[in-house]
Motif scaffolding. Sequence first.
Motif, mmCIF file in Angstrom:
data_model
loop_
_atom_site.group_PDB
_atom_site.id
_atom_site.type_symbol
_atom_site.label_atom_id
_atom_site.label_comp_id
_atom_site.label_asym_id
_atom_site.label_seq_id
_atom_site.Cartn_x
_atom_site.Cartn_y
_atom_site.Cartn_z
ATOM 1 N N ARG A 166 0.827 -1.210 0.000
ATOM 2 C CA ARG A 166 0.000 0.000 0.000
ATOM 3 C C ARG A 166 0.866 1.267 0.000
ATOM 4 O O ARG A 166 0.668 2.153 -0.805
ATOM 5 C CB ARG A 166 -0.924 0.007 1.225
ATOM 6 N N ASN A 167 1.784 1.342 0.959
ATOM 7 C CA ASN A 167 2.667 2.510 1.082
ATOM 8 C C ASN A 167 3.765 2.162 2.069
ATOM 9 O O ASN A 167 3.733 1.095 2.700
ATOM 10 C CB ASN A 167 1.889 3.754 1.551
ATOM 11 N N LEU A 168 4.727 3.042 2.203
ATOM 12 C CA LEU A 168 5.758 2.864 3.217
ATOM 13 C C LEU A 168 5.264 3.405 4.549
ATOM 14 O O LEU A 168 4.634 4.464 4.609
ATOM 15 C CB LEU A 168 7.039 3.597 2.814
ATOM 16 N N THR A 169 5.541 2.677 5.630
ATOM 17 C CA THR A 169 5.205 3.179 6.955
ATOM 18 C C THR A 169 6.200 4.267 7.346
ATOM 19 O O THR A 169 7.201 4.507 6.661
ATOM 20 C CB THR A 169 5.263 2.049 7.995
ATOM 21 N N LYS A 170 5.917 4.911 8.459
ATOM 22 C CA LYS A 170 6.816 5.974 8.919
ATOM 23 C C LYS A 170 8.181 5.426 9.299
ATOM 24 O O LYS A 170 9.160 6.177 9.356
ATOM 25 C CB LYS A 170 6.176 6.714 10.097
ATOM 26 N N LYS A 171 8.260 4.120 9.540
ATOM 27 C CA LYS A 171 9.549 3.480 9.833
ATOM 28 C C LYS A 171 10.231 2.962 8.570
ATOM 29 O O LYS A 171 11.257 2.293 8.648
ATOM 30 C CB LYS A 171 9.354 2.333 10.833
ATOM 31 N N GLY A 172 9.644 3.253 7.417
ATOM 32 C CA GLY A 172 10.269 2.891 6.155
ATOM 33 C C GLY A 172 10.059 1.449 5.729
ATOM 34 O O GLY A 172 10.772 0.944 4.866
ATOM 35 N N LYS A 173 9.035 0.788 6.292
ATOM 36 C CA LYS A 173 8.753 -0.596 5.917
ATOM 37 C C LYS A 173 7.514 -0.661 5.019
ATOM 38 O O LYS A 173 6.734 0.289 4.936
ATOM 39 C CB LYS A 173 8.563 -1.459 7.168
ATOM 40 N N LEU A 174 7.353 -1.804 4.344
ATOM 41 C CA LEU A 174 6.237 -1.981 3.426
ATOM 42 C C LEU A 174 4.953 -2.264 4.196
ATOM 43 O O LEU A 174 4.923 -3.133 5.059
ATOM 44 C CB LEU A 174 6.519 -3.151 2.476
ATOM 45 N N ARG A 175 3.896 -1.539 3.866
ATOM 46 C CA ARG A 175 2.605 -1.773 4.515
ATOM 47 C C ARG A 175 1.791 -2.775 3.698
ATOM 48 O O ARG A 175 1.539 -2.579 2.521
ATOM 49 C CB ARG A 175 1.841 -0.458 4.637
ATOM 50 N N ILE A 176 1.426 -3.876 4.358
ATOM 51 C CA ILE A 176 0.627 -4.961 3.772
ATOM 52 C C ILE A 176 1.239 -5.457 2.456
ATOM 53 O O ILE A 176 0.587 -5.427 1.405
ATOM 54 C CB ILE A 176 -0.849 -4.547 3.548
ATOM 55 N N PRO A 177 2.487 -5.924 2.475
ATOM 56 C CA PRO A 177 3.060 -6.465 1.240
ATOM 57 C C PRO A 177 2.434 -7.801 0.866
ATOM 58 O O PRO A 177 2.039 -8.586 1.730
ATOM 59 C CB PRO A 177 4.545 -6.639 1.598
ATOM 60 N N SER A 178 2.323 -8.056 -0.428
ATOM 61 C CA SER A 178 1.844 -9.352 -0.924
ATOM 62 C C SER A 178 2.650 -9.748 -2.146
ATOM 63 O O SER A 178 3.164 -8.892 -2.889
ATOM 64 C CB SER A 178 0.345 -9.308 -1.241
ATOM 65 N N PHE A 179 2.755 -11.043 -2.344
ATOM 66 C CA PHE A 179 3.619 -11.597 -3.385
ATOM 67 C C PHE A 179 3.069 -11.298 -4.788
ATOM 68 O O PHE A 179 1.866 -11.382 -5.037
ATOM 69 C CB PHE A 179 3.733 -13.110 -3.187
ATOM 70 N N VAL A 180 3.998 -10.967 -5.720
ATOM 71 C CA VAL A 180 3.641 -10.759 -7.127
ATOM 72 C C VAL A 180 4.286 -11.817 -8.009
ATOM 73 O O VAL A 180 3.612 -12.542 -8.753
ATOM 74 C CB VAL A 180 4.042 -9.350 -7.606
ATOM 75 N N GLU A 181 5.623 -11.957 -7.925
ATOM 76 C CA GLU A 181 6.322 -12.931 -8.788
ATOM 77 C C GLU A 181 7.730 -13.175 -8.255
ATOM 78 O O GLU A 181 8.285 -12.397 -7.486
ATOM 79 C CB GLU A 181 6.402 -12.416 -10.229
ATOM 80 N N TRP A 182 8.312 -14.308 -8.715
ATOM 81 C CA TRP A 182 9.700 -14.617 -8.414
ATOM 82 C C TRP A 182 10.605 -13.896 -9.381
ATOM 83 O O TRP A 182 10.255 -13.675 -10.539
ATOM 84 C CB TRP A 182 9.946 -16.128 -8.497
ATOM 85 N N LEU A 183 11.788 -13.556 -8.917
ATOM 86 C CA LEU A 183 12.772 -12.875 -9.778
ATOM 87 C C LEU A 183 14.044 -13.698 -9.830
ATOM 88 O O LEU A 183 14.426 -14.334 -8.854
ATOM 89 C CB LEU A 183 13.070 -11.474 -9.232
#
Length: 271
Positions: free
Chosen positions: A254-271
């Motif tokens: 969704r966005n970066l938190t104030k601590k610089g972490k990912l908010r509600i990350p979810s998987f898209v694909e392998w790299l």
Amino acid sequence: MFISPMLLHKSDHPFDDESYITELKLDGIRIIWTKFNDRVRIYTRHNNEVTSVYRELTNLDLPNGTVLDGEIVVSDKNGKPDFEACMERFKSIKAPYDIQYCIFDVIQYNGEKLTSLPLLKRKELLEEIIPSDHPNIATVKWIQGNGCAYFDLVKQNDLEGIVLKKINNSPYEIGKRSHSWLKVINYQYENCYITNLRKDKFGLILSFLDGKPAGLMEFMPPDERKKLYSMCKVHSENEKFKSVEPIKCRVKYRNLTKKGKLRIPSFVEWL
């Protein structure tokens, strides 16, 4: 009296359709406001009463038998919804934030159930009954169609997304997730490493490519989980986590938190 709110389905993309209205998706806490027997009670969508948390909403002068649906929002200094501040205010009335209850639907008014009324009739009624001078309450504005252009503006301003609501044959469906209401999320994307697996329930510790912590990911399709377990190489573990050789993947959030972490990350694909 609690009434379970109507929920939204997801759409992967915005669209232009004059048979839908378009609203801003507000990044806050879903709230059901009720008044019966001269007493206001306020609930989260999970039927937790939070009247004492939002005392500034109890003086809204509406008749008994009224039920409203909307979102509690706290705005930052730029006027954008600040979800972390909203949660701080939810947890403590002493948190130094002003709230705004943004109302987008009326389920019942003056004892009359309105769920079968057309969407635009309910919207018209909202504009009639909600006072424009209350410091903590507003109605959500909408436009007809123009979903793509609206979503472009949302992306330009780093907002959460839009909601598209069908105009015709669109009753308020209590307690149901309906295809008549569609949310389009303005996801951000990032390449990350999976570095640890949580033991007690599914969860993956992520790091950014520079090694900085990126947060916890709990959303991954079952087939991709199987692939993950087949490629994991565990090199240490403790009571809570298994440390693995880093696995690169792409995630959305969704966005970066104030601590610089990912908010509600979810998987898209392998790299």
